[in-house]
Design an enzyme around this catalytic site. Structure first.
Site, PDB file in Angstrom:
ATOM      1  N   PRO A  75      39.939  35.237  50.478  1.00  0.00           N
ATOM      2  CA  PRO A  75      40.029  35.738  49.098  1.00  0.00           C
ATOM      3  C   PRO A  75      41.156  36.735  48.848  1.00  0.00           C
ATOM      4  O   PRO A  75      40.922  37.920  48.583  1.00  0.00           O
ATOM      5  CB  PRO A  75      38.659  36.386  48.897  1.00  0.00           C
ATOM      6  N   CYS A  76      42.384  36.247  48.863  1.00  0.00           N
ATOM      7  CA  CYS A  76      43.518  37.132  48.597  1.00  0.00           C
ATOM      8  C   CYS A  76      43.497  37.659  47.163  1.00  0.00           C
ATOM      9  O   CYS A  76      44.173  38.650  46.860  1.00  0.00           O
ATOM     10  CB  CYS A  76      44.834  36.426  48.904  1.00  0.00           C
ATOM     11  N   HIS A  77      42.698  37.031  46.288  1.00  0.00           N
ATOM     12  CA  HIS A  77      42.581  37.549  44.917  1.00  0.00           C
ATOM     13  C   HIS A  77      41.888  38.910  44.889  1.00  0.00           C
ATOM     14  O   HIS A  77      41.962  39.619  43.882  1.00  0.00           O
ATOM     15  CB  HIS A  77      41.820  36.551  44.030  1.00  0.00           C
TER      16      HIS A  77
END
Length: 203
Positions: free
Chosen positions: A171-173
């Site tokens: 989850p780089c968001h």
């Protein structure tokens, strides 16, 4: 090659009305038995457009967001992983199911094996640290750089996140600018904001 040859022979003898999908599935199964398939991929619908997911025997190796050229993604996989690629949606049913549950708000973590081979060194350490950020929480580029072993390498951490081959699942968001701004995102800032709002990380 015996299993593949047998499937091809059966396909030639099959009635004209036999479903193409069934024949294709049998061929893929036979190819896998002969260890002729290294990567399977499928296209998956999402609230943010069509995604392309790819997996090796080790796990999910690529998730390409809507807007990326899928042919380029497959060519890149053929170059960097293996040219022995088959489209096989059924083989990726577990990935599809977990993504559907996530987008429906019914899943807060993924239980999928991952194949990290497209990332290396510092970038890999950044992404593995990112994978541990809990649902509904956010972190910063600086924090990810620190967890990867070099707190001063904020820009390199940002580059690593920009090159994340498995977004959403990794989850780089959930990583924001140190000052609190959204930062960048391969799927676009509206998608990043929507994911964070869905998770309750921002209002």
């Amino acid at each position: 090659m015996a299993a593949v040859d047998e499937v091809l022979a059966r396909a030639r003898r099959a009635p004209a009305g036999e479903a193409l999908a069934t024949a294709t599935a049998r061929l893929i199964e036979a190819a896998e038995e002969e260890k002729l398939v290294d990567v399977v991929f499928a296209r998956v619908d999402s609230p943010f457009g069509e995604l392309l997911i790819a997996s090796t025997p080790k796990g999910v190796v690529q998730l390409s967001l809507h807007g990326y050229d899928q042919n380029e993604t497959l060519e890149d996989l053929a170059t960097k992983v293996s040219p022995r690629i088959f489209e096989s949606p059924r083989r990726l049913d577990d990935v599809r199911r977990e993504l559907d549950e996530y987008f429906a708000g019914k899943r807060k973590s993924f239980d999928l094996p991952l194949d990290w081979q497209l990332s290396h060194g510092f970038a890999l350490r950044v992404l593995k640290a990112t994978a541990r950020i809990p649902y509904g929480r956010v972190s910063s580029y600086r924090a990810m750089a620190e967890k990867a072993g070099n707190e001063r390498a904020t820009r390199a951490a940002g580059n690593a996140l920009g090159g994340n081959a498995i977004p959403i699942i990794v989850p780089c968001h959930r990583v924001l600018r140190t000052g609190g701004g959204l930062g960048g995102y391969g799927g676009g800032l509206p998608m990043k904001e929507a994911l964070l709002k869905m998770e309750g990380a921002i209002l």
